[in-house]
Write a protein that holds these residues in place. Structure first.
Motif, PDB file in Angstrom:
ATOM      1  N   UNK A  69       0.853  -1.186   0.000  1.00 41.74           N
ATOM      2  CA  UNK A  69       0.000   0.000   0.000  1.00 41.74           C
ATOM      3  C   UNK A  69       0.890   1.238   0.000  1.00 41.74           C
ATOM      4  N   UNK A  70       1.930   1.173  -0.851  1.00 38.34           N
ATOM      5  CA  UNK A  70       2.954   2.199  -0.915  1.00 38.34           C
ATOM      6  C   UNK A  70       3.634   2.077  -2.271  1.00 38.34           C
ATOM      7  N   UNK A  71       4.651   2.907  -2.511  1.00 38.50           N
ATOM      8  CA  UNK A  71       5.537   2.696  -3.657  1.00 38.50           C
ATOM      9  C   UNK A  71       6.651   1.783  -3.173  1.00 38.50           C
ATOM     10  N   UNK A  72       6.488   0.494  -3.397  1.00 37.14           N
ATOM     11  CA  UNK A  72       7.392  -0.498  -2.830  1.00 37.14           C
ATOM     12  C   UNK A  72       8.435  -0.957  -3.828  1.00 37.14           C
ATOM     13  N   UNK A  73       9.641  -1.214  -3.323  1.00 36.02           N
ATOM     14  CA  UNK A  73      10.718  -1.792  -4.124  1.00 36.02           C
ATOM     15  C   UNK A  73      11.277  -2.988  -3.384  1.00 36.02           C
ATOM     16  N   UNK A  74      11.306  -4.135  -4.032  1.00 35.90           N
ATOM     17  CA  UNK A  74      11.826  -5.334  -3.394  1.00 35.90           C
ATOM     18  C   UNK A  74      13.326  -5.186  -3.165  1.00 35.90           C
ATOM     19  N   UNK A  75      13.757  -5.526  -1.929  1.00 36.93           N
ATOM     20  CA  UNK A  75      15.152  -5.366  -1.569  1.00 36.93           C
ATOM     21  C   UNK A  75      15.975  -6.628  -1.700  1.00 36.93           C
ATOM     22  N   UNK A  76      15.313  -7.772  -1.880  1.00 37.54           N
ATOM     23  CA  UNK A  76      15.982  -9.068  -2.046  1.00 37.54           C
ATOM     24  C   UNK A  76      14.902 -10.064  -2.463  1.00 37.54           C
ATOM     25  N   UNK A  77      15.320 -11.270  -2.828  1.00 36.69           N
ATOM     26  CA  UNK A  77      14.360 -12.292  -3.235  1.00 36.69           C
ATOM     27  C   UNK A  77      13.343 -12.539  -2.120  1.00 36.69           C
ATOM     28  N   UNK A  78      12.093 -12.788  -2.522  1.00 37.70           N
ATOM     29  CA  UNK A  78      11.019 -12.954  -1.541  1.00 37.70           C
ATOM     30  C   UNK A  78      10.056 -14.031  -2.013  1.00 37.70           C
ATOM     31  N   UNK A  79       9.173 -14.444  -1.101  1.00 36.73           N
ATOM     32  CA  UNK A  79       8.142 -15.419  -1.450  1.00 36.73           C
ATOM     33  C   UNK A  79       6.872 -15.110  -0.692  1.00 36.73           C
ATOM     34  N   UNK A  80       5.731 -15.486  -1.281  1.00 33.54           N
ATOM     35  CA  UNK A  80       4.441 -15.413  -0.593  1.00 33.54           C
ATOM     36  C   UNK A  80       3.762 -16.767  -0.744  1.00 33.54           C
ATOM     37  N   UNK A  81       3.102 -17.208   0.322  1.00 34.42           N
ATOM     38  CA  UNK A  81       2.420 -18.498   0.264  1.00 34.42           C
ATOM     39  C   UNK A  81       0.907 -18.354   0.135  1.00 34.42           C
ATOM     40  N   UNK A  82       0.390 -17.136   0.279  1.00 37.23           N
ATOM     41  CA  UNK A  82      -1.047 -16.935   0.106  1.00 37.23           C
ATOM     42  C   UNK A  82      -1.289 -15.802  -0.885  1.00 37.23           C
ATOM     43  N   UNK A  83      -1.572 -14.596  -0.422  1.00 38.39           N
ATOM     44  CA  UNK A  83      -1.930 -13.524  -1.341  1.00 38.39           C
ATOM     45  C   UNK A  83      -0.897 -12.404  -1.348  1.00 38.39           C
ATOM     46  N   UNK A  84      -0.552 -11.950  -2.552  1.00 44.21           N
ATOM     47  CA  UNK A  84       0.222 -10.724  -2.733  1.00 44.21           C
ATOM     48  C   UNK A  84      -0.719  -9.706  -3.355  1.00 44.21           C
ATOM     49  N   UNK A  85      -0.941  -8.607  -2.644  1.00 46.56           N
ATOM     50  CA  UNK A  85      -1.881  -7.582  -3.081  1.00 46.56           C
ATOM     51  C   UNK A  85      -1.163  -6.260  -3.268  1.00 46.56           C
ATOM     52  N   UNK A  86      -1.317  -5.666  -4.444  1.00 45.87           N
ATOM     53  CA  UNK A  86      -0.836  -4.305  -4.693  1.00 45.87           C
ATOM     54  C   UNK A  86      -2.069  -3.442  -4.882  1.00 45.87           C
ATOM     55  N   UNK A  87      -2.248  -2.483  -3.977  1.00 49.37           N
ATOM     56  CA  UNK A  87      -3.466  -1.681  -3.981  1.00 49.37           C
ATOM     57  C   UNK A  87      -3.479  -0.659  -5.116  1.00 49.37           C
ATOM     58  N   UNK A  92       4.703  -1.954  -6.977  1.00 45.82           N
ATOM     59  CA  UNK A  92       5.732  -2.872  -6.497  1.00 45.82           C
ATOM     60  C   UNK A  92       6.739  -3.069  -7.609  1.00 45.82           C
ATOM     61  N   UNK A  93       7.970  -2.621  -7.370  1.00 43.43           N
ATOM     62  CA  UNK A  93       9.067  -2.834  -8.305  1.00 43.43           C
ATOM     63  C   UNK A  93       9.872  -4.022  -7.793  1.00 43.43           C
ATOM     64  N   UNK A  94       9.841  -5.111  -8.559  1.00 43.62           N
ATOM     65  CA  UNK A  94      10.585  -6.304  -8.157  1.00 43.62           C
ATOM     66  C   UNK A  94      12.075  -6.170  -8.447  1.00 43.62           C
ATOM     67  N   UNK A  95      12.439  -5.110  -9.151  1.00 43.91           N
ATOM     68  CA  UNK A  95      13.840  -4.825  -9.483  1.00 43.91           C
ATOM     69  C   UNK A  95      14.451  -6.023 -10.206  1.00 43.91           C
ATOM     70  N   UNK A  96      15.542  -6.559  -9.690  1.00 43.22           N
ATOM     71  CA  UNK A  96      16.223  -7.688 -10.349  1.00 43.22           C
ATOM     72  C   UNK A  96      16.082  -8.977  -9.547  1.00 43.22           C
ATOM     73  N   UNK A  97      15.106  -9.015  -8.630  1.00 46.99           N
ATOM     74  CA  UNK A  97      15.017 -10.134  -7.694  1.00 46.99           C
ATOM     75  C   UNK A  97      13.955 -11.148  -8.109  1.00 46.99           C
ATOM     76  N   UNK A  98      14.118 -12.364  -7.591  1.00 53.00           N
ATOM     77  CA  UNK A  98      13.158 -13.434  -7.827  1.00 53.00           C
ATOM     78  C   UNK A  98      12.016 -13.346  -6.824  1.00 53.00           C
ATOM     79  N   UNK A  99      10.837 -13.716  -7.288  1.00 48.19           N
ATOM     80  CA  UNK A  99       9.656 -13.791  -6.430  1.00 48.19           C
ATOM     81  C   UNK A  99       8.980 -15.122  -6.673  1.00 48.19           C
ATOM     82  N   UNK A 100       8.792 -15.915  -5.616  1.00 48.32           N
ATOM     83  CA  UNK A 100       8.013 -17.142  -5.676  1.00 48.32           C
ATOM     84  C   UNK A 100       6.664 -16.886  -5.025  1.00 48.32           C
ATOM     85  N   UNK A 101       5.581 -17.196  -5.739  1.00 44.99           N
ATOM     86  CA  UNK A 101       4.270 -17.054  -5.092  1.00 44.99           C
ATOM     87  C   UNK A 101       3.489 -18.351  -5.204  1.00 44.99           C
ATOM     88  N   UNK A 102       3.022 -18.792  -4.046  1.00 49.80           N
ATOM     89  CA  UNK A 102       2.267 -20.035  -3.976  1.00 49.80           C
ATOM     90  C   UNK A 102       0.782 -19.806  -3.916  1.00 49.80           C
TER      91      UNK A 102
END
Length: 299
Positions: A69-87, A92-102
């Motif tokens: 709920x902001x101007x977000x920038x991922x700082x390192x690889x991340x994962x979510x196991x339920x919901x990723x919500x961008x309002x 959300x800038x993932x930049x050069x990082x990996x994101x796993x979402x389940x």
């Protein structure tokens, strides 16, 4: 955690220490900077982490529910196991990082990625939303349905025994050269549009499309089917190579060559197979098979 917690500045998990968020919400309202610093272990369990404020660096960590709920920038690889919500109105800038979402990605704002891999591992989960979703490499390692338009600037891979249903949305493929779509599992076109828009040239994947738009110098890499419209944009081209191109739109003209667009037949076979009737496009064919009531639309 035994309740919801709000911080207005920094929340830090020190090295060698651990925090389990349980089922609660961690609300991070620091206006700018990095509101969550994890040097130890943060266990998401079934919690929600909500980044607010003007802008924030999103900690590289495992999340259950992640709300941006902001101007977000991922700082390192991340994962979510339920919901990723961008309002709505947020990013959300993932930049050069990996994101796993389940789970699901619900994007009402703006998601971008310079490089890196987004991997979808969930079963019967969704990707997209009303916002702009632009990813670099997208790896489908689950059963995923699009709920909005998605752009990939590199490669979309559907793993063996996995699936992507594009529903009624557009999958935009902008990888400059090479093959931007690799179907090792199942691609379900539904009423979608797949748009190949590589700046130089693209290999067109062997699969069944609903609408297929060629906005590059495209070449078939295997047999392909379009069940509605195959459009070659002006100034662009499609080479049939040695493969079958099957057009099954029930009625009307299933092949549209706009302006200075070009279909190069090579040694291909174009099959008009509409259930009722088809207009046969004005172009040069190598093998032309009419499996319908066909009518020439020009020379």
């Amino acid at each position: 955690f035994v309740n919801t917690v709000t911080t207005t500045n920094n929340f830090t998990v020190n090295s060698g220490k651990a925090l389990d968020l349980a089922t609660y919400t961690l609300l991070l309202t620091k206006d700018t900077g990095t509101p969550l610093v994890v040097s130890g272990t943060l266990t998401p369990s079934a919690s929600t982490v909500n980044y607010t404020g003007t802008s924030a660096t999103i900690a590289g960590n495992a999340y259950y529910n992640l709300i941006v709920n902001t101007a977000g920038t991922l700082g390192a690889a991340a994962s979510t196991t339920n919901n990723l919500t961008v309002n709505s109105g947020k990013s959300l800038d993932l930049a050069t990082y990996n994101l796993n979402f389940g789970g699901n990605i619900a994007n009402s704002g703006n998601i971008t990625q310079t490089s890196g891999i987004v991997t979808a591992t969930g079963t019967t989960k969704t990707l997209g939303g009303s916002g702009n979703t632009t990813l670099a490499t997208l790896n489908i390692a689950g059963t995923i349905q699009m709920i909005g338009n998605v752009t990939s600037t590199d490669v979309v891979t559907i793993d063996a025994s996995k699936s992507l249903d594009a529903a009624g949305y557009t999958l935009m493929l902008t990888k400059a050269t090479g093959s931007p779509l690799l179907v090792n599992g199942t691609f379900t076109a539904s009423t979608s549009t797949v748009n190949y828009s590589g700046g130089t040239s693209n290999g067109i994947a062997t699969t069944t499309y609903y609408n297929l738009t060629v906005n590059t110098a495209g070449t078939l890499t295997g047999n392909a089917t379009s069940t509605n419209l195959l459009t070659i944009n002006t100034g662009k081209s499609l080479a049939g190579a040695t493969f079958n191109l099957t057009l099954t739109k029930a009625t009307g003209s299933p092949l549209v060559i706009n302006g200075t667009g070009v279909f190069t037949a090579n040694t291909s076979n174009v099959i008009y197979a509409g259930a009722t009737s088809n207009g046969v496009a004005t172009t040069t064919y190598y093998n032309l098979t009419i499996g319908t009531a066909g009518t020439l639309t020009g020379n």
